[in-house]
Design an enzyme around this catalytic site. Sequence first.
Site, PDB file in Angstrom:
ATOM      1  N   GLU A 216     -16.979  18.385  39.761  1.00  0.00           N
ATOM      2  CA  GLU A 216     -16.233  18.747  38.656  1.00  0.00           C
ATOM      3  C   GLU A 216     -16.377  20.365  38.503  1.00  0.00           C
ATOM      4  O   GLU A 216     -17.356  20.924  38.472  1.00  0.00           O
ATOM      5  CB  GLU A 216     -17.050  18.225  37.507  1.00  0.00           C
ATOM      6  CG  GLU A 216     -16.688  18.758  36.054  1.00  0.00           C
ATOM      7  CD  GLU A 216     -17.079  17.637  34.888  1.00  0.00           C
ATOM      8  OE1 GLU A 216     -16.826  18.120  33.740  1.00  0.00           O
ATOM      9  OE2 GLU A 216     -17.766  16.750  35.078  1.00  0.00           O
ATOM     10  N   LYS A 233     -13.992  12.660  32.635  1.00  0.00           N
ATOM     11  CA  LYS A 233     -14.447  11.450  31.855  1.00  0.00           C
ATOM     12  C   LYS A 233     -13.744  10.512  32.334  1.00  0.00           C
ATOM     13  O   LYS A 233     -12.389  10.443  31.909  1.00  0.00           O
ATOM     14  CB  LYS A 233     -14.210  12.046  30.469  1.00  0.00           C
ATOM     15  CG  LYS A 233     -15.596  12.759  29.910  1.00  0.00           C
ATOM     16  CD  LYS A 233     -16.502  11.883  29.927  1.00  0.00           C
ATOM     17  CE  LYS A 233     -17.753  12.760  29.438  1.00  0.00           C
ATOM     18  NZ  LYS A 233     -19.121  12.019  30.082  1.00  0.00           N
TER      19      LYS A 233
END
Length: 429
Positions: A216, A233
């Site tokens: 990420e 997410k």
Amino acid sequence: MTDPAAYFRDVAATHPRCFWLDGGGAREWSGRRSLVGWLDEDDVSLSFDAAAREVRRHAGGGSEVVGDDVFAVLEAELAAGDAGDQWFGYLGYACRTDLPGRPSADLPDAVWMRASHVRLFEHEVTDVRGGFETVAARPPQPPDAAYSDAFARVREELLAGNSYEVNLTYRRAVASGLDPVTAYLRLRDLNPAPYAGFLQHDVLGARGWLLSSSPERYALVTADRVLETKPIKGTTLRSADPVADEAARADLAGEPRFRAENLMIVDLLRNDLSMVCAPGTVEVPVLMEVESYATVHQLVSTVRGRLRDDVTTVGALRALFPAGSMTGAPKLRTMEIVDAVEATPRGVYAGAFGWVSGDGRADLGVVIRSLTTTGDGTWRLGTGGGITVHSEVGDEHAESRWKAERLLSVFADGIFPDETGRQYGGNTS
């Protein structure tokens, strides 16, 4: 030489302060280069103790306290240096002392190093989206009482309207005599990632090793002052069966719960960027794209804007900190909930790791899928995920377990207690 592994083993053995930003498992969007660097004794590094509110400047075998805010000290060092200077390091979860994050219990809350020696490696292009390995199936394990209680307390806060989403995490630990370089080489083979890397700061009073395999992006700042973040997410396991794997990918892309989680964090980051970017420049060029890795599919968005003229790069990093994907929304209230329900400090986990340049450029990943140690034979990791009103405790606990599985397999067999002392046999959690 295109493989820096053997080279770095020699560097780490002879230089107590060194790093490897590892592009071997990179995506197209993150580049395919590695940077290996180290410090001479007279070179400068910084460490931060959030409990004592002390930033220390290390050089020449000694150290001195130079401030109480690591962002401010790092910014001052960049301003006093040259445009070509680069600093490499991490910011732990508690680095913003104006926010409710508990100081680390082991590693320094931040480490930054100005390296006088940096070597660039170009990696061969490989198809990282091709083959993959599945995590071995494990018998279902019900959540323990501590996790179930924390989940119930989070759900109460969600139902009361105090938060829309809470990233609930916990820390795990494993005792192992495995040396950090060998552990990292195993990790990079098991879990190649865009923000893979190794940091060693073996200095008396500020010892720490960070081994990252994070997918990420926390923040990229380009030469033309474009700020970009790529929150994750929504995560699901891959399958060895191509048909089932494609079904898992499609389910992730369309599942309302995952899409709601992702959208809430995108909105949070649009707000964070709007505080430091020029009006009208904040955009979402990619919303909820599925990225596939060795063991998981992930739902990823991109939020981007152009920094205002009065905002520095370090100022922008501070404004975004910590990553919204690791807190929930709204950020401040949700961090208060996290502080109330999580049993242990997050430490480096949920912070950021990468580099910042004197010319204003920067590139940092979120510290997830990572291992830390102080060199005492104990290794720690964090694991967890986003909780909404639609979440089920069994599903969330299972997700946190298989996220940790890949990291724990670095250590082969053993007994892996969590930070509160409960023990889990083998590589099951």
